[in-house]
Design a protein around this motif. Structure first.
Motif, short mmCIF file in Angstrom:
data_model
loop_
_atom_site.label_atom_id
_atom_site.label_comp_id
_atom_site.label_asym_id
_atom_site.label_seq_id
_atom_site.Cartn_x
_atom_site.Cartn_y
_atom_site.Cartn_z
N LYS A 1 0.84 -1.19 0.00
CA LYS A 1 0.00 0.00 0.00
C LYS A 1 0.89 1.25 0.00
O LYS A 1 1.74 1.40 0.87
CB LYS A 1 -0.90 0.00 1.24
N PRO A 2 0.69 2.16 -0.96
CA PRO A 2 1.51 3.37 -1.01
C PRO A 2 1.40 4.20 0.27
O PRO A 2 0.29 4.43 0.76
CB PRO A 2 0.94 4.12 -2.22
N ARG A 3 2.53 4.63 0.78
CA ARG A 3 2.55 5.41 2.02
C ARG A 3 3.07 6.83 1.84
O ARG A 3 2.99 7.63 2.77
CB ARG A 3 3.41 4.69 3.07
N PHE A 4 3.61 7.14 0.66
CA PHE A 4 4.22 8.45 0.46
C PHE A 4 3.60 9.14 -0.75
O PHE A 4 3.11 8.50 -1.68
CB PHE A 4 5.74 8.30 0.26
N ALA A 5 3.61 10.47 -0.69
CA ALA A 5 3.08 11.29 -1.77
C ALA A 5 4.18 12.21 -2.29
O ALA A 5 5.21 12.40 -1.63
CB ALA A 5 1.89 12.11 -1.27
N VAL A 6 3.94 12.77 -3.46
CA VAL A 6 4.89 13.71 -4.04
C VAL A 6 5.13 14.86 -3.07
O VAL A 6 4.19 15.43 -2.51
CB VAL A 6 4.38 14.24 -5.39
N GLY A 7 6.38 15.20 -2.85
CA GLY A 7 6.75 16.27 -1.94
C GLY A 7 7.08 15.81 -0.53
O GLY A 7 7.63 16.60 0.25
N ASP A 8 6.77 14.56 -0.20
CA ASP A 8 7.09 14.05 1.13
C ASP A 8 8.62 13.96 1.30
O ASP A 8 9.34 13.58 0.38
CB ASP A 8 6.49 12.67 1.36
N VAL A 9 9.06 14.31 2.52
CA VAL A 9 10.47 14.14 2.85
C VAL A 9 10.66 12.75 3.44
O VAL A 9 9.94 12.36 4.37
CB VAL A 9 10.94 15.22 3.85
N VAL A 10 11.59 12.02 2.88
CA VAL A 10 11.81 10.64 3.30
C VAL A 10 13.29 10.41 3.58
O VAL A 10 14.14 11.18 3.15
CB VAL A 10 11.33 9.66 2.21
N ARG A 11 13.55 9.34 4.29
CA ARG A 11 14.91 8.92 4.58
C ARG A 11 15.09 7.50 4.08
O ARG A 11 14.22 6.64 4.31
CB ARG A 11 15.21 8.98 6.07
N VAL A 12 16.17 7.22 3.41
CA VAL A 12 16.48 5.85 3.00
C VAL A 12 16.99 5.10 4.22
O VAL A 12 17.89 5.56 4.92
CB VAL A 12 17.53 5.82 1.88
N ARG A 13 16.41 3.98 4.45
CA ARG A 13 16.73 3.23 5.66
C ARG A 13 18.16 2.71 5.63
O ARG A 13 18.67 2.31 4.58
CB ARG A 13 15.76 2.07 5.84
N GLU A 14 18.78 2.71 6.80
CA GLU A 14 20.11 2.09 6.92
C GLU A 14 19.98 0.58 6.82
O GLU A 14 20.88 -0.12 6.40
CB GLU A 14 20.76 2.47 8.26
N SER A 15 18.86 0.05 7.26
CA SER A 15 18.61 -1.39 7.16
C SER A 15 17.14 -1.56 6.86
O SER A 15 16.30 -0.96 7.50
CB SER A 15 18.99 -2.11 8.46
N GLY A 16 16.85 -2.39 5.86
CA GLY A 16 15.47 -2.44 5.46
C GLY A 16 14.92 -3.79 5.07
O GLY A 16 13.76 -3.87 4.70
N HIS A 17 15.70 -4.87 5.17
CA HIS A 17 15.19 -6.12 4.64
C HIS A 17 15.64 -7.30 5.50
O HIS A 17 16.75 -7.33 6.00
CB HIS A 17 15.65 -6.33 3.20
N ALA A 18 14.74 -8.24 5.62
CA ALA A 18 15.04 -9.44 6.40
C ALA A 18 15.77 -10.46 5.53
O ALA A 18 15.25 -11.52 5.23
CB ALA A 18 13.75 -10.04 6.95
N CYS A 19 16.97 -10.12 5.12
CA CYS A 19 17.70 -11.03 4.22
C CYS A 19 19.12 -11.25 4.69
O CYS A 19 19.98 -11.61 3.91
CB CYS A 19 17.69 -10.49 2.80
N ARG A 20 19.37 -11.03 5.96
CA ARG A 20 20.73 -11.24 6.46
C ARG A 20 21.16 -12.69 6.29
O ARG A 20 22.34 -12.98 6.19
CB ARG A 20 20.77 -10.84 7.93
N HIS B 1 22.07 5.19 1.42
CA HIS B 1 21.61 4.64 2.69
C HIS B 1 21.75 5.69 3.79
O HIS B 1 22.82 6.26 4.00
CB HIS B 1 22.43 3.40 3.07
N GLY B 2 20.65 5.96 4.50
CA GLY B 2 20.67 6.92 5.60
C GLY B 2 20.52 8.37 5.17
O GLY B 2 20.55 9.26 6.02
N VAL B 3 20.34 8.64 3.88
CA VAL B 3 20.27 10.01 3.37
C VAL B 3 18.81 10.42 3.20
O VAL B 3 17.96 9.62 2.81
CB VAL B 3 21.02 10.12 2.02
#
Length: 416
Positions: free
Chosen positions: A66-85, A98-100
């Motif tokens: 389900k989309p959670r963000f709209a145009v103009g939203d300020v977002v941060r790229v996650r430092e860790s985001g996936h259960a694939c370790r 990452h982290g920006v």
């Protein structure tokens, strides 16, 4: 063992999967966690399990669809985001962001999650994809003195994004400007560099490889034990391995472990009292064991047993530097120390020191021969018969034979 017996995979596939684990995951994961991770990857490759089926057991849901963000939203790229370790990550998000913080430029629609498609060819969710705009100075190296308000856009899946705000974005920009000014125009030197080119300035810091940054993105994710539990639940739910089959297999292993080395002790004692059997054992150990009603072949592969005899002049020691190949039918479950990285690495480099730590000190005139088991053979040691046991029965002899003496890390003491 059950999966191999059913023809669902080969042991060598699992070995390959372990080799493909990221180095940090390999270092941190336990012996059986590595095998569980590799088995999951193999079952996905063979499409015996789907990402969706495994994902359910790992606690995945469809909330990311389900989309959670709209145009103009300020977002941060996650430092860790996936259960694939638990597997070598296939990250479709560049390490340099990452982290920006950035701003959503536009929504690009929803697509099958490529990080799921990379394992098993199926995805259980469609993930919204956004075009996110970043200040160039926040994410890349540039020559001293470069100015301007250049920007970079990157396609980023929603699962990698989290909410941020304008205040955080401004703080990030301010920090970048201050860092650039303090370092003669060079931005935050901890940002990742995606190539090895000389970027035209001299300074005493290190640019991290993209692989390092991306690995950091999964370092704190899914604990490895969870993948083992998910594997068991998924194969049972799919009917690949039944609960009763698994329970019975575990019971057999437990029973063998309680009688640790009983079969091996029987073989050694017979060789001590029957010279002709000993000759056959040294020539064809599988056939000799079969004479005693013992199957020397490992349950996961058609292995050949090779027996080495300890003598006053030569001491034999067994190791498997690649994983932990071991004669399970004869010696029971391998001990933890045999599977440890320390034993596997040191046994071939400094065997006398390793033996000394087990209480086995050998004279220099005794030659030490280390046998590294790799895949198709399993090795067992025939210890020297202790003095003072010449009149003992075969059954009594079995009582003094130890598992460690059949591995070669110890020698049997003389009988009192």
């Amino acid at each position: 063992m059950l999966l191999v017996a059913k023809g669902h995979l080969k042991v060598d596939e699992v070995r390959r999967g372990i080799e493909y684990l990221e180095s940090e995951t390999y270092a941190k994961a336990s012996y059986y966690e590595k095998w569980a991770s590799s088995i999951c990857s193999a079952l996905l490759e063979h499409q015996l399990l789907s990402n969706a089926e495994l994902g359910v057991e790992l606690g995945a849901d469809d909330s990311e669809a389900k989309p959670r963000f709209a145009v103009g939203d300020v977002v941060r790229v996650r430092e860790s985001g996936h259960a694939c370790r638990w597997r070598r990550p296939h990250l479709r998000t560049p390490g340099f962001v990452h982290g920006v913080c950035g701003t959503v430029e536009r929504s690009l629609g929803s697509f099958a999650n490529p990080e799921q498609l990379a394992f098993g060819g199926q995805a259980w969710t469609k993930c919204p994809l956004y075009l996110v705009r970043f200040d160039a100075k926040s994410i890349q190296d540039f020559d001293a003195g470069e100015v301007g308000e250049d920007q970079v856009t990157v396609e980023i899946y929603q699962s990698w994004l989290e909410n941020a705000d304008l205040q955080e974005l401004e703080q990030q920009r301010k920090k970048r400007r201050e860092t650039a000014k303090a370092s003669d125009g060079h931005p935050d030197c901890k940002r990742a560099k995606t190539d090895q080119s000389d970027h035209g300035h001299n300074h005493d810091h290190v640019h991290e490889e993209r692989s390092v940054v991306e690995q950091r993105a999964v370092d704190e994710e899914l604990p490895c034990p969870a993948i083992a539990r998910a594997l068991v639940a998924a194969v049972q739910k799919k009917g690949i391995v039944g609960a009763d089959e698994l329970r019975q297999s575990i019971e057999r292993l437990d029973e063998g472990d309680r009688n640790r080395g009983a079969a091996g002790r029987k073989v050694v004692a017979r060789a001590w009292v029957d010279q002709q059997f000993k000759v056959r054992l040294m020539a064809d150990a599988n056939s000799a064991c079969a004479e005693l009603g013992l199957n020397a072949v490992n349950p996961t592969a058609p292995t050949q047993l090779v027996v080495f005899e300890q003598t006053p002049k030569v001491h034999h020691l067994i190791v498997c530097t690649l994983c932990s190949c071991y004669p399970l039918p004869l010696l029971g479950l391998s001990p933890d120390w045999y599977k440890s990285r320390e034993y596997r690495s040191r046994a071939v480099r400094e065997p006398r020191k390793v033996l000394k730590e087990f209480g086995t000190e050998l004279p220099q005139e005794v030659q030490v021969v280390v046998h590294d088991s790799t895949a198709d053979c399993r090795y067992m040691i025939l210890p020297q018969r202790p003095r003072g046991t010449e009149d003992w029965s075969e059954e009594k002899l079995q009582e003094i034979i130890t598992r460690d003496s059949m591995i070669g890390v110890t020698v049997l003491p003389e009988a009192v």
